[in-house]
Scaffold this motif. Sequence first.
Motif, PDB file in Angstrom:
ATOM      1  N   PHE A 225      50.338  64.842  21.855  1.00 11.60           N
ATOM      2  CA  PHE A 225      50.467  63.829  22.907  1.00 11.60           C
ATOM      3  C   PHE A 225      51.002  62.531  22.314  1.00 11.60           C
ATOM      4  CE2 PHE A 225      48.835  60.496  25.748  1.00 11.60           C
ATOM      5  CZ  PHE A 225      49.338  60.938  26.957  1.00 11.60           C
ATOM      6  N   ALA A 226      50.461  62.128  21.159  1.00 10.71           N
ATOM      7  CA  ALA A 226      50.942  60.903  20.496  1.00 10.71           C
ATOM      8  C   ALA A 226      52.411  61.050  20.105  1.00 10.71           C
ATOM      9  CB  ALA A 226      50.086  60.599  19.267  1.00 10.71           C
ATOM     10  N   THR A 227      52.785  62.231  19.657  1.00  5.82           N
ATOM     11  CA  THR A 227      54.183  62.491  19.321  1.00  5.82           C
ATOM     12  C   THR A 227      55.066  62.328  20.547  1.00  5.82           C
ATOM     13  OG1 THR A 227      53.648  63.956  17.489  1.00  5.82           O
ATOM     14  CG2 THR A 227      55.782  64.300  18.553  1.00  5.82           C
ATOM     15  N   TYR A 228      54.637  62.900  21.667  1.00  9.71           N
ATOM     16  CA  TYR A 228      55.439  62.799  22.880  1.00  9.71           C
ATOM     17  C   TYR A 228      55.492  61.382  23.434  1.00  9.71           C
ATOM     18  CZ  TYR A 228      56.630  67.654  23.102  1.00  9.71           C
ATOM     19  OH  TYR A 228      57.169  68.873  22.820  1.00  9.71           O
ATOM     20  N   MET A 229      54.465  60.595  23.154  1.00  3.38           N
ATOM     21  CA  MET A 229      54.526  59.183  23.557  1.00  3.38           C
ATOM     22  C   MET A 229      55.699  58.500  22.846  1.00  3.38           C
ATOM     23  SD  MET A 229      52.232  58.278  25.795  1.00  3.38           S
ATOM     24  CE  MET A 229      51.994  56.536  25.548  1.00  3.38           C
ATOM     25  N   VAL A 230      55.885  58.834  21.586  1.00  3.39           N
ATOM     26  CA  VAL A 230      57.017  58.283  20.826  1.00  3.39           C
ATOM     27  C   VAL A 230      58.331  58.816  21.389  1.00  3.39           C
ATOM     28  CG1 VAL A 230      58.161  58.231  18.560  1.00  3.39           C
ATOM     29  CG2 VAL A 230      55.676  57.932  18.723  1.00  3.39           C
ATOM     30  N   LEU A 231      58.395  60.123  21.614  1.00  4.12           N
ATOM     31  CA  LEU A 231      59.630  60.745  22.087  1.00  4.12           C
ATOM     32  C   LEU A 231      60.019  60.264  23.484  1.00  4.12           C
ATOM     33  CD1 LEU A 231      59.267  64.446  20.884  1.00  4.12           C
ATOM     34  CD2 LEU A 231      60.496  62.570  19.795  1.00  4.12           C
ATOM     35  N   THR A 232      59.047  60.097  24.380  1.00  2.00           N
ATOM     36  CA  THR A 232      59.398  59.636  25.719  1.00  2.00           C
ATOM     37  C   THR A 232      59.893  58.192  25.677  1.00  2.00           C
ATOM     38  OG1 THR A 232      57.106  59.038  26.225  1.00  2.00           O
ATOM     39  CG2 THR A 232      57.879  61.203  26.986  1.00  2.00           C
ATOM     40  N   GLY A 233      59.441  57.434  24.691  1.00  2.00           N
ATOM     41  CA  GLY A 233      59.928  56.068  24.536  1.00  2.00           C
ATOM     42  C   GLY A 233      61.378  56.008  24.121  1.00  2.00           C
ATOM     43  N   GLU A 234      61.839  57.045  23.436  1.00  2.26           N
ATOM     44  CA  GLU A 234      63.234  57.055  22.981  1.00  2.26           C
ATOM     45  C   GLU A 234      64.116  57.967  23.825  1.00  2.26           C
ATOM     46  OE1 GLU A 234      63.198  60.410  19.427  1.00  2.26           O
ATOM     47  OE2 GLU A 234      62.482  58.407  18.950  1.00  2.26           O
ATOM     48  N   ALA A 235      63.520  58.692  24.757  1.00  2.00           N
ATOM     49  CA  ALA A 235      64.269  59.662  25.552  1.00  2.00           C
ATOM     50  C   ALA A 235      65.331  58.977  26.395  1.00  2.00           C
ATOM     51  CB  ALA A 235      63.320  60.450  26.450  1.00  2.00           C
ATOM     52  N   GLY A 236      66.488  59.589  26.439  1.00  2.00           N
ATOM     53  CA  GLY A 236      67.595  59.050  27.214  1.00  2.00           C
ATOM     54  C   GLY A 236      67.341  59.129  28.702  1.00  2.00           C
ATOM     55  N   THR A 237      67.467  60.307  29.271  1.00  2.00           N
ATOM     56  CA  THR A 237      67.352  60.457  30.718  1.00  2.00           C
ATOM     57  C   THR A 237      66.142  61.286  31.136  1.00  2.00           C
ATOM     58  OG1 THR A 237      68.763  62.423  30.703  1.00  2.00           O
ATOM     59  CG2 THR A 237      69.858  60.283  31.007  1.00  2.00           C
ATOM     60  N   ALA A 238      65.460  61.926  30.212  1.00  2.00           N
ATOM     61  CA  ALA A 238      64.394  62.875  30.558  1.00  2.00           C
ATOM     62  C   ALA A 238      63.276  62.227  31.359  1.00  2.00           C
ATOM     63  CB  ALA A 238      63.831  63.537  29.303  1.00  2.00           C
ATOM     64  N   VAL A 239      62.825  61.060  30.968  1.00  2.00           N
ATOM     65  CA  VAL A 239      61.708  60.416  31.656  1.00  2.00           C
ATOM     66  C   VAL A 239      62.126  60.001  33.071  1.00  2.00           C
ATOM     67  CG1 VAL A 239      60.116  58.454  31.649  1.00  2.00           C
ATOM     68  CG2 VAL A 239      60.583  59.690  29.524  1.00  2.00           C
ATOM     69  N   GLY A 240      63.283  59.407  33.205  1.00  2.55           N
ATOM     70  CA  GLY A 240      63.770  59.016  34.526  1.00  2.55           C
ATOM     71  C   GLY A 240      63.931  60.205  35.453  1.00  2.55           C
ATOM     72  N   GLU A 241      64.459  61.307  34.932  1.00  4.98           N
ATOM     73  CA  GLU A 241      64.614  62.523  35.735  1.00  4.98           C
ATOM     74  C   GLU A 241      63.255  63.087  36.135  1.00  4.98           C
ATOM     75  OE1 GLU A 241      67.001  65.013  33.227  1.00  4.98           O
ATOM     76  OE2 GLU A 241      68.838  63.893  33.674  1.00  4.98           O
ATOM     77  N   HIS A 242      62.297  63.012  35.219  1.00  3.59           N
ATOM     78  CA  HIS A 242      60.940  63.493  35.502  1.00  3.59           C
ATOM     79  C   HIS A 242      60.318  62.687  36.646  1.00  3.59           C
ATOM     80  CE1 HIS A 242      56.932  65.051  34.718  1.00  3.59           C
ATOM     81  NE2 HIS A 242      56.465  63.837  34.482  1.00  3.59           N
ATOM     82  N   ILE A 243      60.430  61.382  36.584  1.00  3.88           N
ATOM     83  CA  ILE A 243      59.870  60.524  37.627  1.00  3.88           C
ATOM     84  C   ILE A 243      60.581  60.773  38.953  1.00  3.88           C
ATOM     85  CG2 ILE A 243      59.631  58.111  38.373  1.00  3.88           C
ATOM     86  CD1 ILE A 243      59.074  57.462  35.364  1.00  3.88           C
ATOM     87  N   THR A 244      61.895  60.949  38.904  1.00  5.82           N
ATOM     88  CA  THR A 244      62.649  61.260  40.120  1.00  5.82           C
ATOM     89  C   THR A 244      62.170  62.570  40.733  1.00  5.82           C
ATOM     90  OG1 THR A 244      64.572  60.026  39.364  1.00  5.82           O
ATOM     91  CG2 THR A 244      64.971  61.729  41.032  1.00  5.82           C
ATOM     92  N   ASP A 245      61.945  63.578  39.902  1.00 10.51           N
ATOM     93  CA  ASP A 245      61.464  64.866  40.393  1.00 10.51           C
ATOM     94  C   ASP A 245      60.076  64.722  41.014  1.00 10.51           C
ATOM     95  OD1 ASP A 245      61.397  67.701  40.824  1.00 10.51           O
ATOM     96  OD2 ASP A 245      60.169  67.887  39.026  1.00 10.51           O
ATOM     97  N   LEU A 246      59.184  64.016  40.343  1.00 18.95           N
ATOM     98  CA  LEU A 246      57.830  63.858  40.869  1.00 18.95           C
ATOM     99  C   LEU A 246      57.822  63.093  42.193  1.00 18.95           C
ATOM    100  CD1 LEU A 246      55.724  63.145  37.648  1.00 18.95           C
ATOM    101  CD2 LEU A 246      56.056  65.318  38.848  1.00 18.95           C
TER     102      LEU A 246
END
Length: 195
Positions: A107-128
């Motif tokens: 989970f801590a690793t993914y916190m770092v990765l989501t902070g640097e993610a290009g479009t994945a987080v935005g797409e995830h929020i759009t989907d939700l």
Amino acid sequence: MAPTTETLTAERILEATEEVLRRHGPAKATVVDVARALGVSHGSVYRHFRTKAALREAVTKRWLDRTSGELSGIAAAEGDPEARLRDWLSALFAAKRRKAGDDPELFATYMVLTGEAGTAVGEHITDLTAQLARIIRSGVDAGSFDTADPEASARAVFHATGRFHDPCYSREWERPGVEGEFEAVVELVVRGLHS
């Protein structure tokens, strides 16, 4: 490096990347480590993911998609829209708590990765929020909810419940009384949607 007998697929690479990230963390994990775990050359990994950033983005998207997938069935189901909305919000909170509590290192690793993610987080929020809009729209169609703009209402519901799914609040999710606080917010949100 022993030759691999299995066909190298993007999915196998993502599985190995997740394990490497769990072991080494995002700062030390390399494409060479992933290739070594798979028994292939790093060039073989790069044939599927052109850059280290692309690989990290793909593994982040895969992680986020697991949550979206869990929730999509609730959004698509038939039945009482209010019950579906409550179930969806509860499932989102439970999924996020599970991710934070079951494997804190990852989970801590993914916190770092989501902070640097290009479009994945935005797409995830759009989907939700699209899933939420689908539930709210079905409530409008059934006469249960009263909103002229289900999409705007979905975004408002998502933001109003953020404390229970935004990973930056994960330390609060195991606090005594958090379930009661969650239920109070959901009750307020649902009442606000009623006609």
